[in-house]
Design an enzyme around this catalytic site. Structure first.
Site, PDB file in Angstrom:
ATOM      1  N   GLY A  62       0.642  -1.306   0.107  1.00  0.00           N
ATOM      2  CA  GLY A  62       0.084  -0.039   0.001  1.00  0.00           C
ATOM      3  C   GLY A  62       0.878   1.344  -0.102  1.00  0.00           C
ATOM      4  O   GLY A  62       0.866   2.036  -0.961  1.00  0.00           O
ATOM      5  N   SER A  63       1.646   1.455   0.915  1.00  0.00           N
ATOM      6  CA  SER A  63       2.513   2.781   1.171  1.00  0.00           C
ATOM      7  C   SER A  63       3.576   2.633   0.298  1.00  0.00           C
ATOM      8  O   SER A  63       4.258   1.519   0.437  1.00  0.00           O
ATOM      9  CB  SER A  63       2.456   3.039   2.424  1.00  0.00           C
ATOM     10  OG  SER A  63       3.442   1.964   3.203  1.00  0.00           O
TER      11      SER A  63
ATOM     12  N   ASP B 195      -6.430  -3.156   5.992  1.00  0.00           N
ATOM     13  CA  ASP B 195      -5.357  -3.865   6.785  1.00  0.00           C
ATOM     14  C   ASP B 195      -5.872  -4.029   8.253  1.00  0.00           C
ATOM     15  O   ASP B 195      -6.329  -3.186   8.944  1.00  0.00           O
ATOM     16  CB  ASP B 195      -4.353  -2.446   6.768  1.00  0.00           C
ATOM     17  CG  ASP B 195      -3.688  -2.388   5.361  1.00  0.00           C
ATOM     18  OD1 ASP B 195      -3.439  -3.634   4.777  1.00  0.00           O
ATOM     19  OD2 ASP B 195      -3.367  -1.192   5.199  1.00  0.00           O
TER      20      ASP B 195
ATOM     21  N   GLU C 233      -2.264  -8.063  18.019  1.00  0.00           N
ATOM     22  CA  GLU C 233      -1.746  -7.497  19.287  1.00  0.00           C
ATOM     23  C   GLU C 233      -2.798  -7.289  20.312  1.00  0.00           C
ATOM     24  O   GLU C 233      -2.809  -7.003  21.321  1.00  0.00           O
ATOM     25  CB  GLU C 233      -0.835  -6.476  19.187  1.00  0.00           C
ATOM     26  CG  GLU C 233      -1.548  -5.103  18.248  1.00  0.00           C
ATOM     27  CD  GLU C 233      -0.500  -4.203  18.098  1.00  0.00           C
ATOM     28  OE1 GLU C 233       0.411  -4.509  17.374  1.00  0.00           O
ATOM     29  OE2 GLU C 233      -0.618  -3.027  18.427  1.00  0.00           O
TER      30      GLU C 233
ATOM     31  N   HIS D  17      -4.210  -7.306   5.089  1.00  0.00           N
ATOM     32  CA  HIS D  17      -2.746  -7.490   5.401  1.00  0.00           C
ATOM     33  C   HIS D  17      -2.395  -7.641   6.821  1.00  0.00           C
ATOM     34  O   HIS D  17      -3.019  -6.757   7.745  1.00  0.00           O
ATOM     35  CB  HIS D  17      -2.011  -6.300   4.883  1.00  0.00           C
ATOM     36  CG  HIS D  17      -0.659  -6.155   5.319  1.00  0.00           C
ATOM     37  ND1 HIS D  17       0.451  -6.911   4.848  1.00  0.00           N
ATOM     38  CD2 HIS D  17      -0.115  -5.317   6.275  1.00  0.00           C
ATOM     39  CE1 HIS D  17       1.648  -6.613   5.228  1.00  0.00           C
ATOM     40  NE2 HIS D  17       1.319  -5.692   6.456  1.00  0.00           N
TER      41      HIS D  17
ATOM     42  N   CYS E  44       0.836  -7.756   9.870  1.00  0.00           N
ATOM     43  CA  CYS E  44       2.287  -7.413  10.001  1.00  0.00           C
ATOM     44  C   CYS E  44       2.726  -8.666  11.007  1.00  0.00           C
ATOM     45  O   CYS E  44       3.720  -8.365  11.830  1.00  0.00           O
ATOM     46  CB  CYS E  44       2.519  -6.163  10.377  1.00  0.00           C
ATOM     47  SG  CYS E  44       1.777  -4.938   9.412  1.00  0.00           S
TER      48      CYS E  44
ATOM     49  N   GLU F 106       3.674 -11.270   6.556  1.00  0.00           N
ATOM     50  CA  GLU F 106       5.195 -11.178   6.702  1.00  0.00           C
ATOM     51  C   GLU F 106       5.792 -12.397   6.573  1.00  0.00           C
ATOM     52  O   GLU F 106       5.599 -13.124   7.871  1.00  0.00           O
ATOM     53  CB  GLU F 106       5.646 -10.293   7.849  1.00  0.00           C
ATOM     54  CG  GLU F 106       5.227  -8.976   7.791  1.00  0.00           C
ATOM     55  CD  GLU F 106       5.922  -7.986   8.768  1.00  0.00           C
ATOM     56  OE1 GLU F 106       5.577  -6.963   8.986  1.00  0.00           O
ATOM     57  OE2 GLU F 106       6.977  -8.900   9.469  1.00  0.00           O
TER      58      GLU F 106
ATOM     59  N   HIS G 133      12.046  -4.098   6.580  1.00  0.00           N
ATOM     60  CA  HIS G 133      12.317  -3.413   7.813  1.00  0.00           C
ATOM     61  C   HIS G 133      13.877  -2.811   7.513  1.00  0.00           C
ATOM     62  O   HIS G 133      14.411  -2.195   8.570  1.00  0.00           O
ATOM     63  CB  HIS G 133      12.034  -4.199   8.841  1.00  0.00           C
ATOM     64  CG  HIS G 133      10.642  -4.427   8.987  1.00  0.00           C
ATOM     65  ND1 HIS G 133      10.080  -5.611   8.480  1.00  0.00           N
ATOM     66  CD2 HIS G 133       9.727  -3.742   9.454  1.00  0.00           C
ATOM     67  CE1 HIS G 133       8.920  -5.769   8.879  1.00  0.00           C
ATOM     68  NE2 HIS G 133       8.589  -4.515   9.219  1.00  0.00           N
TER      69      HIS G 133
HETATM   70  N1  GLN Z   1      -1.295  -0.275   3.906  1.00  0.00           N
HETATM   71  C1  GLN Z   1      -0.407  -0.163   4.870  1.00  0.00           C
HETATM   72  C2  GLN Z   1       1.047   0.425   4.493  1.00  0.00           C
HETATM   73  O1  GLN Z   1       1.343  -0.150   3.288  1.00  0.00           O
HETATM   74  C3  GLN Z   1      -0.199  -1.129   5.923  1.00  0.00           C
HETATM   75  C4  GLN Z   1       0.802  -0.983   6.756  1.00  0.00           C
HETATM   76  C5  GLN Z   1       0.674  -2.070   7.900  1.00  0.00           C
HETATM   77  O2  GLN Z   1      -0.025  -2.633   8.109  1.00  0.00           O
HETATM   78  N2  GLN Z   1       1.452  -1.751   9.002  1.00  0.00           N
HETATM   79  O3  GLN Z   1       1.598   1.274   5.040  1.00  0.00           O
HETATM   80 ZN    ZN Z   2       2.571  -4.825   7.434  1.00  0.00          ZN
END
Ligand code: GLN
Ligand code: ZN
Length: 760
Positions: free
Chosen positions: A436-437, A603, A609, A645, A647, A669, A698
């Protein structure tokens, strides 16, 4: 000392993030370590003074840290991983925390169910441990020189072991015999500091579902530690959940008292009678250290009265539920906030006054308050009354809609939907996309800041965002990605962006909370019923789709993540708030699909968590978390493809829950763990499509074509090509363009190589 009230611990980053700023300056080699220490001293002094001014009886030392308390504890015990042993002092400390040119940093993970992250100590049976009590002793003396006699906070041996990891094989508790003598030595050193001393030993590990093995260590540990010296009073603190199993044992040791959280763990009430019988002090956590709402003081007094039915009043001490580290510092800089809303809030400094006032009322009676305190009590009551009725909070339209909302999931079964989608979207196996970003450039961040400060017009700002989107799309097309994204340049943060557009959300100017080391977050807060006055992402998506003939993926943040990364109102159950967010998102999805957006990603980065600490609460969390994800996407037609999505990579325990969310495609991930963690998807016969990250985003490192080829082949060993998507591990926002461009190009090359081999 009147010993009536208590703070578990205070934050350290500073009300203007002074610690963050000086640390980052030091790491950039722009100042000396001495300057860091000067700032640290100034902050400790200020924090002690705040507590003193509020007439807090138990003020802590050693709750301060230059990076993290678990790391401090590792250093105190001499638990230095081998790779760092040539280093000394601050260089050693910060290398352990952040890594350096030659050594990777120690792992970092979440502190229980908070957004604070601690450094995971690395232990091994061949290591020798050795006490370094400098920090603890120095901090005590620093406070004492200022006329403040502190209680000393330390992380308990059982929690330390429970949260550490072994670098050789085996269980960390096997090292108990090596660690405990160091704690004993520490207590000897502490006992020499003063004629009488209180030590708070934090054992939050007690709030988990613990095995007999751990429970069996409690009595010997606390018998030993209380036997060191007669001048030490030990208080064992736990928080975030109940610790009834441990309490049952601790009451039979010579500790002085127990600190328990009565807000996040009503079950602690069940321990009152054994505590009463033991005659120990009860440090009652009744002011929320994890939220930002004003305490309802009269309500708290009733709770305390209830406790007094079992535990004698003179054995009760009024406290925060946990360290105030998890709440922002002070409201004093919030001058842009709506006054009505601000009047409902209380940050750390304000909470000190609440605790102080509660203890005065509880111990001396309302009738004996002086006029200032009486006025404070009245305004507290008025603020809480206003929350019960304010139209800013209570929205009949939202409440009626939520009551009558019946569309709880989308139409059609996955097996049918995916056929319709494949035909409509026309995509092939191993479709390439991103999460996405794209990089948040300095230019974009400056433009946003200028726009917020009224320095540039909306038109000007939008023009800059559009230019970014144009370039971002052009790059993705040139690069050969299949499903495109707009890059999220208009979002400073994936939760705040939505919060800003939802009714019922508030923001602070300066409400920073430490996340780890120098990193802070400023969570928005949900104060009222949530609704969506108008579409939130629609215009940007329409614009972006108009710029390409390829498929543009819409991008939303899911209800559970929005909830978990915000401070949430405490006058409604969390699941009801989450449901309101879900309904608002379902409207957004409907608008997007009606405008021609064919794939929408929701997302849920923070889904995992949010898991409760105790097994018995998991089912109910999963039930509403799945419910609300499904409500959010319930408006999606069969032909609209829903992605999500997450993480993480550890899905072993929750795979059935993930499956039940029923997203058509999930990206996760996996790059750092090969195909190991993907196997669970195969094992349970997961049918939906999966995009396991093929490279780690990362780090600034650019992955080579061949390593991505290897990674894709590993994935193909587990899942068939028809079920796999190709994407990086996570969003690219924190990366630089000159890292992203070659990385994605290599990713596309790698896919093409694999595809060619598959075709042969
Ligand atoms: N769409 C968000 C991005 O790409 C997802 C980031 C995330 O889940 N931390 O930044
Ligand atoms: Zn992520």
């Amino acid at each position: 000392m009147s010993n009536k009230n208590y703070i578990i611990g205070f934050g350290r980053i500073g009300e203007q993030r002074e610690l963050k700023k000086i640390l980052e300056k030091f790491w950039a080699k722009e100042c000396s370590f001495k300057e860091v220490q000067q700032v640290a001293y100034k902050l400790k002094k200020r924090h002690w003074n705040y507590q003193k001014e509020a007439e807090i009886d138990f003020i802590s030392s050693n709750d301060f840290s230059l990076y993290d308390n678990m790391l401090d504890t590792a250093v105190m015990l001499g638990a230095i991983p081998k790779r760092f042993r040539d280093l000394k002092d601050e260089e050693l400390y910060f290398s352990m925390a952040r890594g350096d040119k030659t050594n990777i940093a120690m792992e970092m993970t979440k502190w229980f169910n908070t957004n604070y992250h601690y450094i995971v100590p690395e232990l091994s049976v061949v290591d020798e441990y050795k006490l370094d009590a400098t920090k603890i002793l120095d901090e005590y003396k620093e406070a004492k020189n200022l006329g403040i006699k502190t209680k000393i906070n330390i992380i308990g041996p059982l929690t330390f072991l429970g949260l550490s990891k072994r670098v050789d094989a085996g269980d960390t508790y096997e090292l108990y015999g090596k660690i405990i003598p160091i704690y004993e030595e520490l207590l000897v050193e502490i006992s020499n500091l003063d004629s009488d001393i209180t030590i708070q030993i934090d054992e939050p590990i007690f709030v988990k579902d613990n095995e007999v093995k751990l429970l069996s260590l409690i009595k010997p540990t606390y018998d030993k530690l209380t036997n060191i010296s007669d001048n030490i009073n030990i208080i064992v603190a736990s928080y975030f959940e109940h610790s009834n199993e441990a309490t049952k044992i601790l009451v039979h040791t010579p500790i002085y008292g127990l600190a328990l959280d009565f807000l996040h763990a009503k079950e602690n009430i069940n321990s009152l009678s054994i505590i009463a019988k033991s005659g120990k002090k009860l440090i009652a956590g009744v002011v929320d250290g994890r939220n930002i709402w004003k305490n309802d003081i009269l309500n708290t007094i009733s709770l305390l009265e209830k406790i007094t039915k079992t535990v004698a009043k003179n054995n009760i001490i009024i406290s925060s539920s946990c360290s105030l580290l998890h709440t922002p510092f002070t409201l004093k800089y919030e001058d842009k906030m709506d006054n009505e809303i601000k009047n409902w809030l209380s940050f750390a400094v304000e909470k000190l006054d609440e605790i102080s006032l509660i203890s005065k009322i509880f111990f001396n009676g309302i009738d004996n308050l002086d006029s200032k305190d009486f006025i404070n009590l009245n305004s507290n009551t008025a603020a809480n009354e206003s929350r019960k009725t304010s139209s800013l909070i209570h929205d009949n339209f939202v409440q009626t809609r939520i009551k009558n909302f019946t569309k709880l999931s989308r139409d059609g079964k996955y097996e049918d939907r995916i056929k319709i989608q494949k035909k409509r979207l026309g995509y092939k196996d191993l479709t390439i996309t991103t999460i996405g970003s794209f990089p948040q450039t300095l230019e974009i961040r400056n433009a946003r800041r200028d726009f917020k400060n009224g320095l540039i017009t909306k038109e000007n700002y939008n023009k800059q965002i559009k230019r970014y989107i144009d370039n971002c799309i052009k790059f993705q097309e040139d690069c050969g990605l299949d499903v495109l994204v707009h890059g999220e340049p208009e979002r400073n943060d994936m939760v705040e962006y939505f919060g800003e557009q939802l009714k019922g959300y508030g923001f602070s100017e300066n409400g920073w909370v430490q996340s780890y080391g120098s990193r802070c977050v400023k969570p928005p807060f949900i104060y009222g019923d949530i609704s969506r006055p108008k579409p939130m992402t629609l215009d940007w998506m329409i614009y972006s789709q108009s710029k390409t003939t390829k498929i543009m993926k819409g991008m939303l943040t899911g209800p559970v993540t929005i909830l978990n990364w915000s401070f949430v109102r405490d006058d409604k159950p969390r699941d009801e708030v989450s449901k309101q967010i879900a309904i608002a998102l379902s409207d957004e999805i409907d608008d997007l699909q009606n405008a021609g957006i064919k794939i929408i990603q929701v997302d849920e980065a923070a889904f995992k968590e949010g898991y409760p600490l105790r097994e018995k609460n998991i089912k109910s969390y999963e039930t509403w978390a799945i419910r609300d994800f499904k409500i959010a996407v319930s408006s999606a037609k069969q032909e609209t493809q829903i992605h999500t999505h997450m993480c993480y990579s550890e899905f072993n325990d929750i795979i059935k829950t993930i499956e039940a969310m029923d997203a058509d495609v999930i990206s996760i991930e996996t790059a750092r763990s090969g195909n190991e963690l993907l196997k669970i998807f195969k094992k349970i016969g997961y049918k939906q499509e999966v995009g396991p990250g093929v490279y780690d985003i990362h780090s600034p490192r650019i992955p080579s074509v061949s390593e991505i080829v290897t990674q894709i082949k590993l994935l193909l060993e587990v899942l068939p090509k028809e079920q796999l998507w190709i994407n990086p591990d996570c969003g690219l926002k924190t990366r630089k363009w000159d890292e992203v461009i070659p990385s994605l190009k290599n990713m596309v090359k790698a896919v093409n190589i694999v595809k060619a081999e598959l075709d042969d």
